[in-house]
Motif scaffolding. Sequence first.
Motif, PDB file in Angstrom:
ATOM      1  N   LEU A  28       0.773  -1.352   0.073  1.00 10.18           N
ATOM      2  CA  LEU A  28      -0.060   0.045   0.008  1.00 10.18           C
ATOM      3  C   LEU A  28       0.980   1.267   0.022  1.00 10.18           C
ATOM      4  O   LEU A  28       0.463   2.332  -0.897  1.00 10.18           O
ATOM      5  CB  LEU A  28      -0.838   0.104   1.277  1.00 10.18           C
ATOM      6  N   SER A  29       1.858   1.283   0.784  1.00  7.24           N
ATOM      7  CA  SER A  29       2.951   2.507   0.937  1.00  7.24           C
ATOM      8  C   SER A  29       3.670   2.553  -0.526  1.00  7.24           C
ATOM      9  O   SER A  29       3.529   3.623  -1.061  1.00  7.24           O
ATOM     10  CB  SER A  29       4.037   2.209   1.823  1.00  7.24           C
ATOM     11  N   GLN A  34       3.721   5.484  -5.634  1.00  3.19           N
ATOM     12  CA  GLN A  34       3.697   5.457  -7.354  1.00  3.19           C
ATOM     13  C   GLN A  34       2.448   6.551  -7.627  1.00  3.19           C
ATOM     14  O   GLN A  34       2.564   7.147  -8.506  1.00  3.19           O
ATOM     15  CB  GLN A  34       3.279   4.226  -7.627  1.00  3.19           C
ATOM     16  N   VAL A  35       1.470   6.523  -6.867  1.00  4.11           N
ATOM     17  CA  VAL A  35       0.329   7.592  -7.335  1.00  4.11           C
ATOM     18  C   VAL A  35       0.740   8.872  -7.170  1.00  4.11           C
ATOM     19  O   VAL A  35       0.275   9.876  -8.112  1.00  4.11           O
ATOM     20  CB  VAL A  35      -0.889   7.258  -6.381  1.00  4.11           C
ATOM     21  N   GLY A  36       1.409   9.099  -6.045  1.00  6.14           N
ATOM     22  CA  GLY A  36       2.120  10.513  -5.917  1.00  6.14           C
ATOM     23  C   GLY A  36       2.852  10.869  -6.958  1.00  6.14           C
ATOM     24  O   GLY A  36       2.744  12.016  -7.465  1.00  6.14           O
ATOM     25  N   ASP A  41       3.660  13.762 -12.090  1.00  3.84           N
ATOM     26  CA  ASP A  41       3.726  13.558 -13.847  1.00  3.84           C
ATOM     27  C   ASP A  41       2.494  14.288 -14.585  1.00  3.84           C
ATOM     28  O   ASP A  41       2.548  15.123 -15.331  1.00  3.84           O
ATOM     29  CB  ASP A  41       3.771  12.382 -14.248  1.00  3.84           C
ATOM     30  N   VAL A  42       1.465  14.128 -14.015  1.00  3.59           N
ATOM     31  CA  VAL A  42       0.070  14.587 -14.804  1.00  3.59           C
ATOM     32  C   VAL A  42       0.207  16.022 -14.618  1.00  3.59           C
ATOM     33  O   VAL A  42      -0.470  16.926 -15.536  1.00  3.59           O
ATOM     34  CB  VAL A  42      -1.360  13.958 -14.031  1.00  3.59           C
ATOM     35  N   GLU A  43       0.608  16.445 -13.384  1.00  6.58           N
ATOM     36  CA  GLU A  43       0.509  18.286 -13.062  1.00  6.58           C
ATOM     37  C   GLU A  43       1.662  18.535 -14.205  1.00  6.58           C
ATOM     38  O   GLU A  43       1.099  19.777 -14.723  1.00  6.58           O
ATOM     39  CB  GLU A  43       0.745  18.437 -11.739  1.00  6.58           C
ATOM     40  N   THR A  44       2.553  18.267 -14.253  1.00  2.00           N
ATOM     41  CA  THR A  44       3.655  18.579 -15.142  1.00  2.00           C
ATOM     42  C   THR A  44       3.071  18.512 -16.655  1.00  2.00           C
ATOM     43  O   THR A  44       3.034  19.538 -17.569  1.00  2.00           O
ATOM     44  CB  THR A  44       4.970  17.767 -15.133  1.00  2.00           C
TER      45      THR A  44
END
Length: 149
Positions: A28-29, A34-36, A41-44
């Motif tokens: 989970l960690s 990975q999600v963070g 990447d999406v924000e970039t």
Amino acid sequence: MALVALVVIALAALVPTVNSYVAQRQQLSELQTQVGNQEKDVETLREQVARWEDPAYVATRARERLLFAMPGETQYRLTDTSGHDVPQTEAEQAAEQAQEGEWFSTLWKSVEGSSRLTPEDIPDETGSTDDDVSDEDPADDSTDQDADQ
């Protein structure tokens, strides 16, 4: 003795449960990390898309990459004796050298790229495409010649 046996049985039942709990928490960690990273990447990428919606940015990139010029402008390009462009700044020179890489990495990229070719990507000896070649097998012509004799 019964108490020791009871403690051993309880430990035998709890250890696999605790191990799976710890493994799931680690997984989970890792997934949260990975999600963070993917959210960054999406924000970039969203920022890049927003930049490309600005006409001034598009014009600047077209000038740099495609060597476009506005009507009435004259462009000058510096080249060295080999005909290659001369970078304007030290940062551009460093970026160009980093982009070139070592000769063996370029060779390896070429080998990897050629291993991904399919038979359809390779032209035949005459340079014709599959559309130019008939579906009939040339070996079938020998049966027609045998029938004529």
